[in-house]
Design a protein around this motif. Structure first.
Motif, PDB file in Angstrom:
ATOM      1  N   LEU A 163      -7.092  -0.937   7.776  1.00  0.00           N
ATOM      2  CA  LEU A 163      -6.145  -1.958   8.214  1.00  0.00           C
ATOM      3  C   LEU A 163      -6.013  -1.934   9.725  1.00  0.00           C
ATOM      4  O   LEU A 163      -6.174  -0.889  10.353  1.00  0.00           O
ATOM      5  CB  LEU A 163      -4.766  -1.691   7.593  1.00  0.00           C
ATOM      6  CG  LEU A 163      -4.701  -1.560   6.081  1.00  0.00           C
ATOM      7  CD1 LEU A 163      -3.336  -1.055   5.655  1.00  0.00           C
ATOM      8  CD2 LEU A 163      -5.023  -2.881   5.416  1.00  0.00           C
ATOM      9  N   ILE A 164      -5.665  -3.067  10.280  1.00  0.00           N
ATOM     10  CA  ILE A 164      -5.296  -3.154  11.693  1.00  0.00           C
ATOM     11  C   ILE A 164      -3.776  -2.999  11.746  1.00  0.00           C
ATOM     12  O   ILE A 164      -3.056  -3.648  10.980  1.00  0.00           O
ATOM     13  CB  ILE A 164      -5.688  -4.520  12.296  1.00  0.00           C
ATOM     14  CG1 ILE A 164      -7.188  -4.786  12.133  1.00  0.00           C
ATOM     15  CG2 ILE A 164      -5.248  -4.615  13.751  1.00  0.00           C
ATOM     16  CD1 ILE A 164      -8.079  -3.885  12.938  1.00  0.00           C
ATOM     17  N   VAL A 208       0.872  -1.178   0.000  1.00  0.00           N
ATOM     18  CA  VAL A 208       0.000   0.000   0.000  1.00  0.00           C
ATOM     19  C   VAL A 208       0.905   1.222   0.000  1.00  0.00           C
ATOM     20  O   VAL A 208       1.915   1.255   0.695  1.00  0.00           O
ATOM     21  CB  VAL A 208      -0.984   0.029   1.196  1.00  0.00           C
ATOM     22  CG1 VAL A 208      -2.008  -1.081   1.086  1.00  0.00           C
ATOM     23  CG2 VAL A 208      -0.268  -0.059   2.523  1.00  0.00           C
ATOM     24  N   GLN A 209       0.545   2.181  -0.818  1.00  0.00           N
ATOM     25  CA  GLN A 209       1.393   3.354  -0.963  1.00  0.00           C
ATOM     26  C   GLN A 209       0.604   4.623  -0.637  1.00  0.00           C
ATOM     27  O   GLN A 209      -0.547   4.750  -1.056  1.00  0.00           O
ATOM     28  CB  GLN A 209       1.924   3.444  -2.390  1.00  0.00           C
ATOM     29  CG  GLN A 209       2.792   2.268  -2.760  1.00  0.00           C
ATOM     30  CD  GLN A 209       3.374   2.420  -4.142  1.00  0.00           C
ATOM     31  OE1 GLN A 209       3.894   3.470  -4.478  1.00  0.00           O
ATOM     32  NE2 GLN A 209       3.293   1.361  -4.930  1.00  0.00           N
ATOM     33  N   PRO A 210       1.232   5.539   0.080  1.00  0.00           N
ATOM     34  CA  PRO A 210       0.544   6.794   0.371  1.00  0.00           C
ATOM     35  C   PRO A 210       0.416   7.652  -0.890  1.00  0.00           C
ATOM     36  O   PRO A 210       1.324   7.682  -1.718  1.00  0.00           O
ATOM     37  CB  PRO A 210       1.448   7.465   1.409  1.00  0.00           C
ATOM     38  CG  PRO A 210       2.787   6.844   1.221  1.00  0.00           C
ATOM     39  CD  PRO A 210       2.555   5.464   0.687  1.00  0.00           C
ATOM     40  N   ASP A 211      -0.721   8.299  -1.014  1.00  0.00           N
ATOM     41  CA  ASP A 211      -0.887   9.260  -2.096  1.00  0.00           C
ATOM     42  C   ASP A 211      -0.832  10.670  -1.491  1.00  0.00           C
ATOM     43  O   ASP A 211      -0.597  10.832  -0.287  1.00  0.00           O
ATOM     44  CB  ASP A 211      -2.168   9.013  -2.890  1.00  0.00           C
ATOM     45  CG  ASP A 211      -3.445   9.163  -2.065  1.00  0.00           C
ATOM     46  OD1 ASP A 211      -3.410   9.751  -0.952  1.00  0.00           O
ATOM     47  OD2 ASP A 211      -4.498   8.705  -2.537  1.00  0.00           O
ATOM     48  N   ARG A 212      -1.052  11.654  -2.310  1.00  0.00           N
ATOM     49  CA  ARG A 212      -0.974  13.050  -1.855  1.00  0.00           C
ATOM     50  C   ARG A 212      -1.920  13.307  -0.674  1.00  0.00           C
ATOM     51  O   ARG A 212      -1.540  13.913   0.317  1.00  0.00           O
ATOM     52  CB  ARG A 212      -1.313  13.984  -3.015  1.00  0.00           C
ATOM     53  CG  ARG A 212      -1.231  15.452  -2.663  1.00  0.00           C
ATOM     54  CD  ARG A 212      -1.683  16.341  -3.814  1.00  0.00           C
ATOM     55  NE  ARG A 212      -1.111  15.943  -5.085  1.00  0.00           N
ATOM     56  CZ  ARG A 212      -0.014  16.503  -5.614  1.00  0.00           C
ATOM     57  NH1 ARG A 212       0.589  17.478  -4.999  1.00  0.00           N
ATOM     58  NH2 ARG A 212       0.448  16.077  -6.774  1.00  0.00           N
ATOM     59  N   GLN A 235      -2.197   6.869   8.968  1.00  0.00           N
ATOM     60  CA  GLN A 235      -3.133   7.320   7.941  1.00  0.00           C
ATOM     61  C   GLN A 235      -3.419   6.223   6.926  1.00  0.00           C
ATOM     62  O   GLN A 235      -4.563   6.037   6.506  1.00  0.00           O
ATOM     63  CB  GLN A 235      -2.615   8.582   7.242  1.00  0.00           C
ATOM     64  CG  GLN A 235      -3.453   9.028   6.068  1.00  0.00           C
ATOM     65  CD  GLN A 235      -4.918   9.219   6.397  1.00  0.00           C
ATOM     66  OE1 GLN A 235      -5.266   9.642   7.504  1.00  0.00           O
ATOM     67  NE2 GLN A 235      -5.791   8.902   5.457  1.00  0.00           N
ATOM     68  N   LEU A 236      -2.397   5.476   6.528  1.00  0.00           N
ATOM     69  CA  LEU A 236      -2.619   4.363   5.600  1.00  0.00           C
ATOM     70  C   LEU A 236      -3.566   3.334   6.209  1.00  0.00           C
ATOM     71  O   LEU A 236      -4.442   2.795   5.519  1.00  0.00           O
ATOM     72  CB  LEU A 236      -1.296   3.704   5.221  1.00  0.00           C
ATOM     73  CG  LEU A 236      -0.418   4.469   4.237  1.00  0.00           C
ATOM     74  CD1 LEU A 236       0.942   3.786   4.102  1.00  0.00           C
ATOM     75  CD2 LEU A 236      -1.096   4.592   2.881  1.00  0.00           C
ATOM     76  N   LEU A 274      -7.522   5.146  14.175  1.00  0.00           N
ATOM     77  CA  LEU A 274      -6.523   4.087  14.019  1.00  0.00           C
ATOM     78  C   LEU A 274      -6.908   2.882  14.872  1.00  0.00           C
ATOM     79  O   LEU A 274      -7.216   3.009  16.052  1.00  0.00           O
ATOM     80  CB  LEU A 274      -5.144   4.611  14.452  1.00  0.00           C
ATOM     81  CG  LEU A 274      -3.994   3.615  14.445  1.00  0.00           C
ATOM     82  CD1 LEU A 274      -3.736   3.085  13.036  1.00  0.00           C
ATOM     83  CD2 LEU A 274      -2.747   4.257  15.019  1.00  0.00           C
ATOM     84  N   ARG A 275      -6.890   1.714  14.227  1.00  0.00           N
ATOM     85  CA  ARG A 275      -7.185   0.465  14.945  1.00  0.00           C
ATOM     86  C   ARG A 275      -5.867  -0.282  15.186  1.00  0.00           C
ATOM     87  O   ARG A 275      -5.125  -0.550  14.245  1.00  0.00           O
ATOM     88  CB  ARG A 275      -8.151  -0.406  14.164  1.00  0.00           C
ATOM     89  CG  ARG A 275      -9.512   0.266  13.975  1.00  0.00           C
ATOM     90  CD  ARG A 275     -10.521  -0.608  13.289  1.00  0.00           C
ATOM     91  NE  ARG A 275      -9.981  -1.216  12.074  1.00  0.00           N
ATOM     92  CZ  ARG A 275     -10.549  -2.225  11.436  1.00  0.00           C
ATOM     93  NH1 ARG A 275     -11.665  -2.742  11.854  1.00  0.00           N
ATOM     94  NH2 ARG A 275      -9.993  -2.714  10.331  1.00  0.00           N
TER      95      ARG A 275
END
Length: 134
Positions: free
Chosen positions: A111-112, A71-75, A104-105, A129-130
């Motif tokens: 996601l956990i 998974v990659q962060p975007d702007r 944030q991702l 956030l979990r």
């Protein structure tokens, strides 16, 4: 349920000279056997590669991580991570830049987070956030 594993857990799990009996490491091993989908991000891979020395260790990490979805962060993730970090700071909680992006991702992708870093536990009080708990 999908799981993003923080560098803190990976570094314990990948050490050869230490038998890691932490619940997070045991859960990671179980998840990798198919009980959960484990994903990663380039930030975690980057941190791991900085922490292990030698070409053999580097090659093994790259090989192991090649099978994990990335998974990659975007702007927008960076914008939202900055807001998350500001909200935490206002709440008296310090969270680093990379940790804010990881959080944030997790929030965006539902996601956990599997981590031994207590900063995430504190940050979770300020956002959605979990965190995995034993």
């Amino acid at each position: 349920m999908m799981l993003l594993v923080d560098t803190s857990v990976w570094s314990l799990a990948l050490r050869r000279n230490v038998v890691a009996a932490q619940p997070e490491v045991l859960y990671l091993k179980q998840a990798l056997k198919g009980s959960q989908t484990v994903v990663t991000t380039g930030l975690v891979l980057h941190e791991l590669l900085q922490g292990f020395s030698g070409p053999k260790a580097r090659a093994q990490i790259i090989d192991r991580f090649s099978s994990l979805p990335l998974v990659q962060p975007d702007r927008q993730d960076h914008i939202d991570a900055a807001a998350l970090r500001t909200a935490c700071r206002r709440g008296g909680i310090h969270i680093g830049t990379i940790d804010a992006v990881l959080a944030q991702l997790c929030i965006r992708h539902e996601l956990i987070l599997l981590s031994t870093d207590q900063d995430f536990v504190h940050a979770a009080r300020q956002c959605r956030l979990r965190i995995w708990r034993p």
